[in-house]
Design a protein around this motif. Structure first.
Motif, PDB file in Angstrom:
ATOM      1  N   TYR A   1      40.130  33.980  36.859  1.00 43.98           N
ATOM      2  CA  TYR A   1      40.453  34.563  38.156  1.00 43.98           C
ATOM      3  C   TYR A   1      41.853  35.163  38.147  1.00 43.98           C
ATOM      4  O   TYR A   1      42.053  36.308  38.576  1.00 43.98           O
ATOM      5  CB  TYR A   1      40.340  33.493  39.238  1.00 43.98           C
ATOM      6  N   GLU A   2      42.816  34.398  37.676  1.00 39.55           N
ATOM      7  CA  GLU A   2      44.197  34.866  37.664  1.00 39.55           C
ATOM      8  C   GLU A   2      44.364  36.089  36.763  1.00 39.55           C
ATOM      9  O   GLU A   2      45.187  36.967  37.039  1.00 39.55           O
ATOM     10  CB  GLU A   2      45.136  33.745  37.210  1.00 39.55           C
TER      11      GLU A   2
ATOM     12  N   GLU B   1      39.656  29.206  37.103  1.00 35.35           N
ATOM     13  CA  GLU B   1      40.961  29.634  37.632  1.00 35.35           C
ATOM     14  C   GLU B   1      41.683  30.580  36.683  1.00 35.35           C
ATOM     15  O   GLU B   1      42.303  31.561  37.117  1.00 35.35           O
ATOM     16  CB  GLU B   1      41.822  28.412  37.913  1.00 35.35           C
TER      17      GLU B   1
ATOM     18  N   VAL C   1      42.336  39.076  39.056  1.00 32.51           N
ATOM     19  CA  VAL C   1      42.635  39.444  40.433  1.00 32.51           C
ATOM     20  C   VAL C   1      43.787  40.442  40.530  1.00 32.51           C
ATOM     21  O   VAL C   1      43.732  41.409  41.313  1.00 32.51           O
ATOM     22  CB  VAL C   1      42.918  38.188  41.296  1.00 32.51           C
TER      23      VAL C   1
ATOM     24  N   ARG D   1      36.946  31.949  44.635  1.00 32.40           N
ATOM     25  CA  ARG D   1      37.529  32.841  43.639  1.00 32.40           C
ATOM     26  C   ARG D   1      36.517  33.904  43.224  1.00 32.40           C
ATOM     27  O   ARG D   1      36.861  35.094  43.123  1.00 32.40           O
ATOM     28  CB  ARG D   1      38.025  32.041  42.431  1.00 32.40           C
TER      29      ARG D   1
ATOM     30  N   ASP E   1      31.957  29.623  45.810  1.00 29.30           N
ATOM     31  CA  ASP E   1      33.188  29.626  45.017  1.00 29.30           C
ATOM     32  C   ASP E   1      34.067  30.766  45.522  1.00 29.30           C
ATOM     33  O   ASP E   1      33.726  31.945  45.335  1.00 29.30           O
ATOM     34  CB  ASP E   1      32.879  29.808  43.531  1.00 29.30           C
TER      35      ASP E   1
ATOM     36  N   ARG F   1      43.260  38.978  50.096  1.00 29.96           N
ATOM     37  CA  ARG F   1      43.398  39.369  48.681  1.00 29.96           C
ATOM     38  C   ARG F   1      43.111  40.844  48.486  1.00 29.96           C
ATOM     39  O   ARG F   1      43.742  41.497  47.657  1.00 29.96           O
ATOM     40  CB  ARG F   1      42.464  38.535  47.807  1.00 29.96           C
TER      41      ARG F   1
ATOM     42  N   ARG G   1      36.104  36.487  46.040  1.00 32.56           N
ATOM     43  CA  ARG G   1      37.225  37.411  46.202  1.00 32.56           C
ATOM     44  C   ARG G   1      37.224  38.495  45.142  1.00 32.56           C
ATOM     45  O   ARG G   1      37.528  39.657  45.432  1.00 32.56           O
ATOM     46  CB  ARG G   1      38.535  36.619  46.181  1.00 32.56           C
TER      47      ARG G   1
END
Length: 255
Positions: free
Chosen positions: A37-38, A34, A41, A237, A235, A80, A240
């Motif tokens: 990812y943050e 996570e 993205v 994340r 997954d 997204r 995306r």
């Protein structure tokens, strides 16, 4: 002359040799945590937005096709992808079963109506590939119809790329267990229950038939000018981020 990894067709297009891209070759275990990812993205979304603006100002056209298993995450990936984009420069086309008026025409007719304008990105949430996937497996198209559709689709896309439209086709791949888990979560979620229907459960029972149809689709329509990219979707994340990277690469292409 076609290269050794390609097959040349009489209609004037080249297709990568069968087996170049396979579902079995996809590593579904790929994940991203996570925090990573943050961190990524937002930067990727800003880059996609910047390229969309360049695309608009240069009046260049592009198409991104999304196909995938039910509950593979197509809608979330599209959300997204377009999160920061200017709505004047893109359209998302959710494709369902053809309406009565559309059934009176060749199956590609309704997609001609949705091609991108100058400067526009057109995103198809399912597409003309329904002819060789759901229509094939569910028997909505006769065998002769879906068998000839590969050449029809290749010729259709080749006309578009010859006219300057850039095309990327994304298939989101998940395993059966992941799909079942997502179906079960949708059943108990009041806000997402509408995404699940009896048709989804019925399609799930025909997994092997769909897998066969998907592989033949990849074998017969994966082309240098309009390639497929199969993205692991177990997954969400990871999927995306991969979608954003793939579309950024498409929009960075010189026309």
């Amino acid at each position: 002359m076609a290269r050794k990894d390609r097959v040349e067709h009489a209609y004037g297009f080249e297709v990568y040799a069968p087996g170049t891209l396979t579902l079995d070759g996809v590593k579904l275990s790929r994940k991203v945590d996570e925090e990573s990812y943050e961190q990524e993205v937002g930067a990727l979304q800003k880059r996609a937005y910047g390229l969309q603006i360049e695309n608009f100002l240069q009046r260049r056209r592009a198409i991104v096709v999304f196909e995938g298993w039910d509950a593979a995450g197509k809608g979330g990936a599209i959300k997204r992808l377009t999160a920061l984009m200017d709505p004047r420069g893109y359209k998302v086309w959710p494709i369902a079963a053809p309406r009565d008026a559309e059934k009176r025409h060749h199956y590609l007719w309704r997609f001609w109506q949705r091609l991108p304008e100058d400067g526009e990105l057109a995103v198809f949430d399912r597409s003309w590939y329904g002819r060789v996937l759901v229509e094939r497996v569910e028997g909505f198209a006769k065998k002769a119809e879906w068998r000839r559709a590969y050449d029809e689709i290749n010729a259709f896309e080749r006309m578009l790329t010859d006219d300057g439209i850039r095309i990327l086709k994304i298939f989101l791949h998940i395993d059966r267990r992941t799909q079942l888990e997502r179906f079960e979560r949708r059943e108990t979620d009041k806000l997402r229950r509408y995404k699940l229907s009896e048709e989804d459960w019925r399609n799930r029972k025909r997994w092997k038939a769909y897998a066969k149809a998907i592989q033949e689709m990849l074998d017969r329509t994966h082309r240098p000018d309009a390639p497929w990219k199969v993205i692991p979707g177990d997954d969400k994340r990871f999927a995306r981020l991969e979608v954003l990277r793939a579309v950024i690469a498409l929009l960075e292409q010189e026309g």
